[in-house]
Design an enzyme around this catalytic site. Sequence first.
Site, PDB file in Angstrom:
ATOM      1  N   LYS A  72      -0.811  -6.353  -8.312  1.00  0.00           N
ATOM      2  CA  LYS A  72      -1.043  -7.641  -7.650  1.00  0.00           C
ATOM      3  C   LYS A  72      -2.472  -8.112  -7.937  1.00  0.00           C
ATOM      4  O   LYS A  72      -2.727  -9.289  -8.122  1.00  0.00           O
ATOM      5  CB  LYS A  72      -0.837  -7.538  -6.142  1.00  0.00           C
ATOM      6  CG  LYS A  72      -1.014  -8.882  -5.467  1.00  0.00           C
ATOM      7  CD  LYS A  72      -0.854  -8.801  -3.992  1.00  0.00           C
ATOM      8  CE  LYS A  72      -2.136  -8.481  -3.278  1.00  0.00           C
ATOM      9  NZ  LYS A  72      -3.085  -9.600  -3.194  1.00  0.00           N
ATOM     10  N   HIS A 131       0.848  -1.201   0.000  1.00  0.00           N
ATOM     11  CA  HIS A 131       0.000   0.000   0.000  1.00  0.00           C
ATOM     12  C   HIS A 131       0.882   1.249   0.000  1.00  0.00           C
ATOM     13  O   HIS A 131       0.606   2.219  -0.718  1.00  0.00           O
ATOM     14  CB  HIS A 131      -0.888   0.038   1.255  1.00  0.00           C
ATOM     15  CG  HIS A 131      -1.866  -1.088   1.360  1.00  0.00           C
ATOM     16  ND1 HIS A 131      -1.796  -2.060   2.334  1.00  0.00           N
ATOM     17  CD2 HIS A 131      -2.960  -1.404   0.619  1.00  0.00           C
ATOM     18  CE1 HIS A 131      -2.804  -2.904   2.202  1.00  0.00           C
ATOM     19  NE2 HIS A 131      -3.526  -2.540   1.166  1.00  0.00           N
ATOM     20  N   SER A 145       0.506  -8.880   1.133  1.00  0.00           N
ATOM     21  CA  SER A 145      -0.957  -8.892   1.152  1.00  0.00           C
ATOM     22  C   SER A 145      -1.422  -8.842   2.600  1.00  0.00           C
ATOM     23  O   SER A 145      -0.772  -9.427   3.488  1.00  0.00           O
ATOM     24  CB  SER A 145      -1.460 -10.189   0.507  1.00  0.00           C
ATOM     25  OG  SER A 145      -2.810 -10.407   0.860  1.00  0.00           O
ATOM     26  N   GLN A 162     -17.902  -6.832  -1.672  1.00  0.00           N
ATOM     27  CA  GLN A 162     -17.020  -7.581  -2.555  1.00  0.00           C
ATOM     28  C   GLN A 162     -16.577  -8.917  -1.975  1.00  0.00           C
ATOM     29  O   GLN A 162     -15.800  -9.638  -2.585  1.00  0.00           O
ATOM     30  CB  GLN A 162     -15.798  -6.746  -2.941  1.00  0.00           C
ATOM     31  CG  GLN A 162     -14.767  -6.545  -1.848  1.00  0.00           C
ATOM     32  CD  GLN A 162     -13.714  -5.538  -2.264  1.00  0.00           C
ATOM     33  OE1 GLN A 162     -13.993  -4.358  -2.422  1.00  0.00           O
ATOM     34  NE2 GLN A 162     -12.493  -5.999  -2.465  1.00  0.00           N
TER      35      GLN A 162
END
Length: 279
Positions: free
Chosen positions: A149, A37, A185, A61
């Site tokens: 990614k 990030h 991640s 989502q």
Amino acid sequence: MRIIRSVSEIQEWSSAERRAGKSIGFVPTMGALHLGHAELFRRSVAENQRTVVSIFVNSLQFNNASDLEAYPRQLEQDLLIAERENIDVLFVPNPEEMYPEGFSSIISVGSIAKNMEGLHRPGHFDGVATVVVKLLNAVAPTGSYFGEKDFQQVAVIRQVVRDLNISCEIVSVPTVRDEYGLALSSRNARLTPDQLAQAPQIYVLLDEITKMSRTTKMSSRTIQEHFTNGIESSTAGTVEYIEIVDSLTLNPIATTYEGTTICVAVWFDDVRLIDNVSI
Ligand code: AMP
């Protein structure tokens, strides 16, 4: 750093900045911030006079309730990271602000959203497209930054922005990896030490395949077998899919060429990791 929680307040802030002639970079995230990030933040800060980061774990989502429940949340630490990266505004709406009672519009994306993540996570990209459009309408940035990614996500967002005449440049940023090659991640935090030691094998194999396919054209079937055997014989991971696609259309292809991307999803127990490499 200013913290804003309501859509009306961020819209007011953004109009004032635009009236003052400032460019605004925007990075949407779901929090649990890491160096991947931070790389997006740095690009935005370098390229714009103002940078807004949003943190919102978007229920729309998630196709799996336990994944949503288990998604890491660490707002205190995120505030420190955003502050350190010279973010101007952190937009942290709560679920009721984004999806108030009576909310009922969903953006449905066509063929580019139908394979890979779209196939394995039904409804995922409708949720992504809907929240990203809402956020872009709230922040009205000059440019918005997304990580490679999530390769298919970038393609889906480019499609939506083009289709719906949203005036915002979409910038994609290369994947940041740890020293062993594992793509950073937020979900890595849920891996056990053993799984964390094994997960870099995803990139080791993808890198090996990329190098091989630079010298010889490879069939998708050979790549799929090489990757799946490599993961399943040397780690406790299970391959959900490995797709070899055209980098622009995302249509599956039979033999590699320049402009091919290999996308994978691998499960380690109940943690799902995705990665990709472009040839
Ligand atoms: P997320 O918080 O997982 O929704 O991610 C927010 C943004 O950060 C998305 O555009 C991601 O693609 C991007 N991102 C996540 N991990 C990485 C990484 N390792 N390298 C570069 N960008 C990333």
